[in-house]
Enzyme design. Structure first.
Site, short mmCIF file in Angstrom:
data_model
loop_
_atom_site.label_atom_id
_atom_site.label_comp_id
_atom_site.label_asym_id
_atom_site.label_seq_id
_atom_site.Cartn_x
_atom_site.Cartn_y
_atom_site.Cartn_z
N ARG A 13 -7.82 20.25 19.52
CA ARG A 13 -8.60 20.28 18.27
C ARG A 13 -9.99 19.70 18.46
NH1 ARG A 13 -6.32 15.21 14.89
NH2 ARG A 13 -5.18 14.21 16.56
N SER A 40 -9.06 15.40 10.83
CA SER A 40 -8.00 15.95 11.68
C SER A 40 -8.46 17.17 12.45
CB SER A 40 -6.78 16.33 10.84
OG SER A 40 -6.20 15.19 10.25
N GLU A 61 -5.78 25.68 -0.25
CA GLU A 61 -6.00 26.59 0.88
C GLU A 61 -6.17 28.05 0.44
OE1 GLU A 61 -3.47 24.42 0.62
OE2 GLU A 61 -3.94 22.90 2.12
N PHE A 86 -0.65 25.52 6.99
CA PHE A 86 -1.40 25.80 5.76
C PHE A 86 -2.45 26.90 5.97
CE2 PHE A 86 -0.69 21.01 5.66
CZ PHE A 86 0.60 21.15 5.21
N HIS A 112 -2.78 21.56 14.79
CA HIS A 112 -1.44 20.98 14.59
C HIS A 112 -0.35 22.06 14.60
CE1 HIS A 112 -4.06 17.71 13.52
NE2 HIS A 112 -3.06 16.89 13.23
N ASP A 120 5.55 14.09 11.88
CA ASP A 120 5.54 14.60 10.50
C ASP A 120 6.71 15.54 10.22
OD1 ASP A 120 3.41 13.17 9.64
OD2 ASP A 120 1.95 14.81 9.74
N ARG A 170 -2.41 19.31 18.10
CA ARG A 170 -2.78 17.96 17.74
C ARG A 170 -2.89 17.00 18.93
NH1 ARG A 170 0.91 13.42 16.16
NH2 ARG A 170 -0.44 11.82 15.30
#
Lengths: 317, 281
Positions: A13, A40, A61, A86, A112, A120, A170
């Site tokens: 990322r 992020s 989104e 998302f 991610h 998560d 990530r």
């Protein structure tokens, strides 16, 4: 064997963020949108350099995808940034109608992705996104393997007219492809030459494939390693050329075996060159909480899994 | 501006186009199309500053997005009669290999269409994006969009409505076709939406109402008022009170003709209530 060196662990990322920062300077029509995940997605530098070209849409989104589609009307090149989950499943119909069917020049940049999101858990660990996106007519689908490749891909897609799904992750992972490389959409990269088995890998599994090839070499097995970063359009020629030589293939991806790179490779082989194939991928399951390394081990997405698959597929020749 | 008599003639001709399009293929959505005929004529013939020809980017001109894409018959008719493509092409509505798909799309390259719509609730977001692009391009022209009232039941609209006011997207006029009907019945029976004016105002929008949404002069004066309020830091919402099926007596005040085409006898009656003005395609 070619030797690949990890020049220092970096997250993919951050490669996206670095690429976007470059584009900010070179492409005045590039704009960026984010749904409350600027840090992020590593979009802070672009936002700081070009506040007028950065759109914070909040946790919305669907609206972000629609706004991105609208921004193209007027000549902008929007890059949307949020987690892969998302960026795809949550907004599939918005992407389908307002972006893909409308053929809008939107770059859907998704961080991610996969199990390596980690603790998560499954709500955020999408393993279906490649399938969702590759099914959309006209959508280019890219899954990058390290920092340098992600940065190069980010820069390259700005000059490609049409919708693109750019998938990255990530965690910090080995950075081993060349700095300042030229990224060619749709062009597979041969990372190792071999004769006994073809290992076709994408994303975080590429480094694992290289590790697997080294171990296989020590066992007297010559593995060819191909990095497919562009799942659609697929470099069928590179796949067929390699499998004609080796006669079997292992595909490796951080994705469900249904709908992923493996199925795309299967289709190419079935149509042209039926060959034994093994799938290193998740087996139609959701993920769970854990560290990235624990998860990749539990769900058999690592060098050890690739080695087992290679031995198995060679025996099936 | 064309005189009001000509515009009223055009309205009647567009109604005929709508009815004949859906009758020919025995499908399509005449009710909402007829309810918005006067609005489309006013928008494309008077209100919008449009360039000749069609350029997707729509730079230095006003642009329009249809969010409730199922009322494509009125959109296609007014686009054709505003010069975007030959009116004869209305003959191809919903046919195989046509540019006039059941719901509007850019996919077949029909001039005048800038986004696909049909799956509801997406148009306001797209219009916001186009309005932001206009601001970045220092283009002072406006972005218009039309959505249905029932369509506002889709959640994405409210994300967009929240965003537009928070970010002062004040070069945008969203018109709501406020006919109180949707497929399964009246909006009050299906999912009551309460006070839409108060809802938009609570979200920080400037809201105007046009009570006679099927009266050309009322539309022109209301929309000119809406235009005059752009550029003041707030997005504009126009609640356009229309009658579904307007202009055909047996189609009015009911949801029955939302997505149903008239048969031969019904078409004859409907057309007799709207005699030829400018010539059929």
């Amino acid at each position: 064997m070619k030797k690949y060196t990890d020049s220092g662990k970096k997250d993919t990322r951050s490669g996206f963020g670095a690429g976007l920062t470059e584009l900010g300077k070179t492409h005045p029509n590039v704009v960026a949108l984010c749904a409350d995940l600027t840090g992020s997605l590593k979009m802070d530098a672009f936002k700081a350099n070009h506040p007028e070209r950065f759109f914070q849409v909040g946790i919305a989104e669907a609206n972000m995808m629609g706004i991105a589609a609208g921004l193209t009307i007027g000549g902008k090149i929007p890059f949307t940034g949020t987690f892969a989950n998302f960026s795809t499943g949550r907004v599939y119909d918005q992407i389908r109608q307002s972006i893909a069917y409308s053929h809008k020049n939107v770059k859907i940049c998704a961080s991610h992705a996969g199990l390596t999101l980690g603790e998560d858990g499954a709500t955020h660990q999408i393993l279906e996104d490649i399938g969702l996106m590759k099914m959309l007519p006209g959508m280019t689908v890219i899954n990058t393997c390290d920092y340098n490749q992600t940065k190069a891909a980010t820069i390259a897609i700005a000059d490609h007219h049409g919708p693109v799904y750019l998938r990255f992750g990530r965690p910090s992972v080995p950075n081993f492809t060349p700095e300042n490389q030229t990224f060619e959409i749709g062009k597979a990269l041969q990372l190792q030459e071999g004769n006994d088995v073809t290992i076709i890998a994408t994303g975080h599994l590429v480094w694992e494939a290289l590790q697997a090839a080294e171990t296989l070499h020590e066992q007297g097995i010559s593995a060819e390693v191909i990095n497919i970063h562009t799942i659609k359009p697929l470099d069928t020629e590179a796949i067929l050329n390699s499998v004609r030589k080796t006669g079997c293939v292992v595909t490796a991806e951080e994705h469900n075996y249904l709908g992923g790179l493996g199925e795309s490779v299967s289709r190419v082989l079935t149509e042209n060159l039926p060959s034994p194939q093994e799938f290193v991928a998740t087996q139609d399951t959701f993920g769970e909480s854990g560290t990235p390394a624990q998860l990749m081990d539990k769900y058999r997405l690592n060098a050890a899994a690739i080695i087992r698959a290679a031995v198995k597929v060679i025996a099936r020749k | 501006m064309p005189d009001i008599q000509h515009l009223n003639n055009l309205v009647i001709q567009v109604r005929r186009d709508i009815l004949r399009q859906v009758h020919k293929v025995n499908s399509g959505h005449p009710g909402g199309s007829l309810g918005c005929t006067e609005f489309f004529v006013a928008l494309f013939q008077v209100l919008m500053e449009r360039n000749d020809g069609f350029d997707m980017n729509g730079k230095n001109e006003d642009i329009f997005f249809l969010s409730n894409g199922h009322i494509s018959p009125v959109f296609y008719s007014v686009l054709a009669r505003s010069g975007y493509f030959p009116v004869e092409e209305l003959n191809t509505f919903r046919l195989l290999n046509s540019r006039l798909q059941g719901h509007p799309t850019t996919h077949e390259g029909l001039p005048g269409v800038r986004i696909a719509s049909g799956s509801l609730g997406q148009g306001i977001s797209v219009a916001i994006g186009a309005a932001l692009a206009k601001k970045l391009n220092h283009d002072s022209h406006l972005v218009y969009t039309l959505c249905g009232d029932g369509e506002l039941q889709e959640g994405q609209n409210w994300e967009a409505i929240m965003y537009a006011s928070a970010n002062k997207v004040d070069n945008l006029i969203v018109t709501v076709d406020y006919n109180g009907q949707q497929i399964d019945g009246s909006t009050n029976n299906v999912l009551p939406m309460g006070n839409l004016k108060a809802k938009f105002e609570a979200f920080g929008w400037e809201v105007l109402e046009i009570e006679e949404g099927n009266n050309l002069e009322a539309i022109l004066s209301g929309m000119k008022m809406a235009k005059s309020k752009t550029g003041n830091g707030k997005p504009i919402c126009v609640l356009l009170h229309t009658v579904m099926g307007n202009g055909v007596d047996f189609m009015m005040h009911t949801h029955d003709w939302h997505g149903k085409a008239p048969n031969d006898a019904q078409l004859e009656v409907a057309l007799s209530q709207n005699p030829v003005t400018l010539g059929d395609y």
